[in-house]
Design an enzyme around this catalytic site. Structure first.
Site, PDB file in Angstrom:
ATOM      1  N   GLU A  42       0.852  -1.197   0.000  1.00 33.08           N
ATOM      2  CA  GLU A  42       0.000   0.000   0.000  1.00 33.08           C
ATOM      3  C   GLU A  42       0.883   1.241   0.000  1.00 33.08           C
ATOM      4  OE1 GLU A  42      -0.193   2.150   2.724  1.00 33.08           O
ATOM      5  OE2 GLU A  42       1.047   0.978   4.090  1.00 33.08           O
TER       6      GLU A  42
ATOM      7  N   CYS B 297       5.040   3.936   8.952  1.00 33.54           N
ATOM      8  CA  CYS B 297       5.853   3.379   7.860  1.00 33.54           C
ATOM      9  C   CYS B 297       7.265   3.929   7.726  1.00 33.54           C
ATOM     10  CB  CYS B 297       5.114   3.570   6.530  1.00 33.54           C
ATOM     11  SG  CYS B 297       3.762   2.413   6.320  1.00 33.54           S
TER      12      CYS B 297
ATOM     13  N   LYS C 159       8.307  -0.794  -2.134  1.00 33.02           N
ATOM     14  CA  LYS C 159       7.598  -0.162  -1.021  1.00 33.02           C
ATOM     15  C   LYS C 159       8.585   0.455  -0.038  1.00 33.02           C
ATOM     16  CE  LYS C 159       4.635   0.677   2.304  1.00 33.02           C
ATOM     17  NZ  LYS C 159       3.724   1.802   2.289  1.00 33.02           N
TER      18      LYS C 159
END
Length: 472
Positions: free
Chosen positions: A164, A279, A223
């Site tokens: 994501e 993150c 990512k």
């Protein structure tokens, strides 16, 4: 072989799983979407008839949930039933940084991912497409595959990586209009068929040219790399902010000037008290751990510097408060505006406010906190965690409770304060009656604006001792 996906199950109803599945259900009404989680309170909140009580605050989320919930979107604690029913299973569980053992402080803790994979292998009556949606280190898909093959009763599973790229506060907009969707998988016939099945789901609303398909490991590493690059930009401008304060330059003017260079661009050049969230730091430390594991110390040191600069920025902000208040904040009321790591979310993971608060609490400051979306219990949980990570200090909840007051109304938090620290850029803070606030503060009235949210000239004209980030 072509896959027809009629039912999707997502294991994990958190910041990624909940909103992502809600939008998939909204855009694919013919697909049943189950979101399962072992936390009954979280599921109860997702099912609450009062949509303002959803466990996650994201602008636009409650409208999406209202449209799809009960039609083809279902929240449940029935994990095993969800696994059995679905042709495609997303793993969207928490992957915190390890706090113990090998890789402590850097590597991702994959225990929840492993438990999910073992559960899928044990329960699934036939092969499934398993999609890793959590933020994971490179080669996690291989670990999931190994578990599924070893324990999967001979069933053949396909594992995809679908990271994501959501920004909290704009997650629904990001899901509705993504820059790109990234899907990685094996490049053999079965792997490509599984990739196509997930492409077909996103293609309900995302233009095909914005859906990128890659090898498995490329997807996983993309990512980590994307977050590392974004965090690097923030740390770079924050490094310059320290120099601005010494030289009389203005960091916003510098950001505007260099952002006009099309090779650089203007995004993520906003200086602040430091980046937070689930993150950035986690992914960079993960990258550092990977580089050390593969004996690339120079590469590891390079990326570790991004995190060190972020830590320095938070420390510098707290130190400026203490220095300005005549070298002690002991017994002084410091009002915090904001606790979430950024506006338009109730997420507090790695929020700069936590670390600034700890430094001031270590100097026995009395901190009064107001945040429009963060609950009192979460604030104490955050502080308990940060103290548990400091081996030099024991955590005493009663002492913390005597030093911290949580407010549900901002003006009470600010009354008779020695200083105000703005830690989150909530828009409502700009609308406050700052002249009224000034009259009810102790003088000199300090405002430390960790987000450069307020107009410096107006604040100084009112009488405040106003200090922004990177303002000489």
């Amino acid at each position: 072989m072509k896959h027809t996906i009629k039912t999707i199950t997502c294991i994990g109803a958190g910041y990624v799983g909940g909103p992502t599945m809600a939008v998939i259900a909204q855009k694919c009404p013919e697909i049943k979407v189950n979101v399962v989680d072992i936390n009954p309170q979280r599921i109860a909140e997702w099912n609450d008839t009062d949509l303002d009580k959803l466990p996650i605050y994201e602008p636009g989320l409650k409208e999406v949930v209202k449209e799809a919930r009960g039609r083809n979107l279902f929240f449940s604690t029935e994990v095993e039933a969800g696994i059995r029913e679905a042709e495609m299973i997303f793993i969207s569980v928490n992957t915190p940084t390890k706090t113990y053992g090998v890789g402590k402080g850097m590597a991702a803790d994959l225990k929840y991912v492993e438990l999910s994979a073992r559960q899928i292998a044990r329960i699934a009556p036939e092969g499934k497409i398993v999609v890793e949606k959590s933020t994971l280190p490179v080669r996690t898909a291989q670990s999931i595959k190994t578990i599924l093959e070893a324990e999967g009763n001979g069933n053949k599973f396909q594992v995809l990586s679908n990271p994501e790229f959501l920004a909290e506060g704009t997650a629904i907009t990001d899901l509705h209009n993504p820059d790109r969707i990234l899907i990685g998988g094996d490049q053999d016939e079965d792997g490509l068929a599984a990739i196509q099945a997930l492409v077909d789901i996103y293609a309900h609303w995302v233009p095909r040219e914005q859906i990128i398909t890659t090898r498995l490991w490329s997807s996983e590493l993309s990512k980590l790399t994307a977050n590392a690059f974004l965090a690097q930009r923030i740390s770079s401008i924050n490094a310059i902010s320290a120099l601005c304060e010494r030289t009389g330059a203005d960091v916003d003017e510098i950001a505007h000037a260099i952002g006009a260079d099309t090779r650089i661009g203007s995004k993520f050049l906003r200086s602040s008290v430091g980046f937070g969230g689930s993150c950035f730091q986690k992914d960079i430390l993960n990258l550092v751990y990977l580089c050390r594991h593969f004996n690339l110390p120079e590469v590891a040191d390079y990326w570790e510097g991004v995190v060190k600069m972020n830590d320095y920025q938070k420390h510098r902000f707290a130190k400026q408060i203490i220095d300005s208040l005549f070298n002690t904040v002991s017994g002084k009321k410091i009002a915090f505006l904001g606790w979430a790591f950024k506006k338009d979310t109730n997420d507090t993971r790695e929020s700069a406010a936590i670390y600034v608060a700890k430094e001031l609490l270590d100097d026995l400051a009395e901190i009064h906190i107001y945040d429009p979306k963060v609950k009192k219990e979460q604030i104490f949980k955050d502080l308990e965690y940060v103290y548990s990570q400091d081996p030099t200090q024991s955590f005493d909840l009663s002492v913390l409770q005597s030093l911290i007051t949580i407010h549900e109304e901002p003006y009470l938090a600010l009354e008779n304060a020695h200083a105000i620290a703005i830690l989150t850029e909530w828009d409502e803070f700009k609308t406050y009656d700052w002249e009224k606030i000034y009259t009810h503060m102790l003088k000199p009235a300090f405002v430390f604006d960790g987000r450069n949210l307020l107009e410096a000239s107006e604040m100084k004209k009112t009488g405040f001792e106003y200090k922004g980030i990177g303002k000489g």
